[in-house]
Design an enzyme around this catalytic site. Structure first.
Site, short mmCIF file in Angstrom:
data_model
loop_
_atom_site.label_atom_id
_atom_site.label_comp_id
_atom_site.label_asym_id
_atom_site.label_seq_id
_atom_site.Cartn_x
_atom_site.Cartn_y
_atom_site.Cartn_z
N ARG A 36 -22.64 -43.40 -18.50
CA ARG A 36 -21.88 -42.20 -18.84
C ARG A 36 -22.62 -41.19 -19.70
O ARG A 36 -22.14 -40.06 -19.86
CB ARG A 36 -20.57 -42.61 -19.53
CG ARG A 36 -19.59 -43.29 -18.58
CD ARG A 36 -18.33 -43.73 -19.31
NE ARG A 36 -18.60 -44.84 -20.21
CZ ARG A 36 -17.69 -45.38 -21.02
NH1 ARG A 36 -16.47 -44.89 -21.04
NH2 ARG A 36 -18.02 -46.39 -21.80
N TYR A 156 -13.10 -63.50 -20.58
CA TYR A 156 -12.26 -62.55 -19.84
C TYR A 156 -11.33 -63.29 -18.89
O TYR A 156 -10.16 -62.91 -18.72
CB TYR A 156 -13.12 -61.57 -19.07
CG TYR A 156 -13.86 -60.58 -19.93
CD1 TYR A 156 -13.27 -59.39 -20.34
CD2 TYR A 156 -15.17 -60.84 -20.35
CE1 TYR A 156 -13.95 -58.48 -21.13
CE2 TYR A 156 -15.86 -59.94 -21.14
CZ TYR A 156 -15.24 -58.76 -21.53
OH TYR A 156 -15.92 -57.87 -22.32
#
Length: 350
Positions: A36, A156
């Site tokens: 990003r 996770y």
């Protein structure tokens, strides 16, 4: 002028370093270098949609992988994908909510591992991306594949989401080590197959990310970090003896030396919290290292950045060294500071 046959150092300096050949100028790549902070990445993501839309579109993922090489000429390309593709292939539903991070359903805190229905074809776009990138790379660029290490992936899978201290997963591992061990073993087995397919499709080295290894006690670290990473590395070495494995146990601290000795990895990633001089004095002689500039020093730039770069460079006077950050590049990193970093590491152009 070069004479005679080119050495591997001439052809692929990053790969040569990972195999133990020290370079006069350390090769460089950055974790999350495709991401990003790059305007071209943001434009493509806006065009394609969400993060998973990019990962699962092999043309787009290949383009993202190549973008930082066009701009900066790094010595390594890192496959654009995500560590949670493995639990997705194991049967959990993976999603990324806006501003919420990844989510996996059903979480294994509530559902038995045996209840998941594997969907191995969810990994097919990753292999397609590897083949496309391998065909596009400059011959001197080393192509790195990766996977999450079992402990980090399990955090996770058990909780269904990320967390700051991985408390749910740590409690699960203490409460039912047999069930948790089955989860770890299943992740490790698929990881060997997953990165093996990456290697067969064209990657030349593998990095194993254990982003949450720092949350474990020494005994748990031995059991859930060192043991499964050693098993993965041994299996990869047996099948692909020419493919180096980089282990990156973020937050390992004083447990780093045991990780380096016992996992069998070929090179060791160092996070930014480690004193590089201590690391150089502590880990096995001659073992290649990677790291460990603080990503916030890169954001700061200027003299602060140059001092930080020089300190990392000076810490490894004889050891094979890959220059990198101590963790992923942050999205608000100025492009000009990456240019400054490259100029400082590589020195003035001839």
């Amino acid at each position: 002028m070069k004479s005679g046959r080119e050495t591997l150092s001439d052809q692929k300096p990053l790969l040569a370093t990972l195999r133990g050949e020290r370079q006069p100028i350390p090769p460089i790549w950055l974790m999350r270098q495709a991401g990003r902070y790059l305007p071209e990445y943001r434009a493509l993501r806006t065009e394609k949609g969400g993060f998973l839309d990019l990962v699962n579109d092999s043309d787009a993922a290949a383009e993202v992988t190549i973008q930082p090489l066009r701009r900066f000429g790094f010595d390594g390309a890192i496959l654009f994908s995500d560590i949670l593709m493995v639990p997705s292939a194991m049967g959990q539903h993976l999603s990324f909510g806006a501003g919420e991070g990844p989510a996996l359903a059903p979480p294994l805190i509530d559902t038995a591992l045996a209840a998941l229905q594997a969907v191995p074809e969810r990994l097919d776009p990753v292999y397609a991306t590897v083949r496309k990138v391998a065909a596009m790379l400059d011959p001197q660029t080393t192509f790195l594949g990766f996977a999450g290490s079992p402990w980090t992936v399990a955090t996770y899978m058990v909780a269904g989401h990320g967390s700051k201290d991985q408390a749910e997963t740590r409690r699960f591992a203490y409460r039912d080590p047999q069930a948790f061990g089955e989860i770890i073993d299943a992740i490790a087995a698929l990881t060997v197959e997953y990165v093996g397919r990456q290697i067969e499709a064209g990657v030349e080295a593998i990095q194993l990310f254990d982003s949450w290894s720092g949350s474990l006690s020494p005994a748990q670290f031995e059991r859930w970090v060192i043991a499964p990473n050693a098993a993965i590395t041994a299996a990869l070495h047996a099948r692909y003896p020419d493919t180096p494995v980089i282990g990156f146990p973020k937050g390992a601290g004083a447990k780093l030396a045991a990780y380096a000795r016992e996992t069998g990895v070929d090179a060791l990633g160092l996070d930014e919290t480690l004193d590089p001089v201590w690391a150089n004095d502590t880990i096995p002689a001659g073992m290649p290292v990677q790291g460990n500039l603080d990503p916030l020093a890169l954001i700061t730039g200027g003299e602060t950045l140059e001092i930080a770069i020089d300190r990392v460079l000076a810490a490894f006077p004889e050891r094979p060294h890959v220059f990198n950050l101590g963790h992923g590049i942050l999205q608000d990193t100025p492009i000009a500071h990456v240019d400054q970093l490259l100029a400082r590491v590589r020195g003035p152009k001839p």
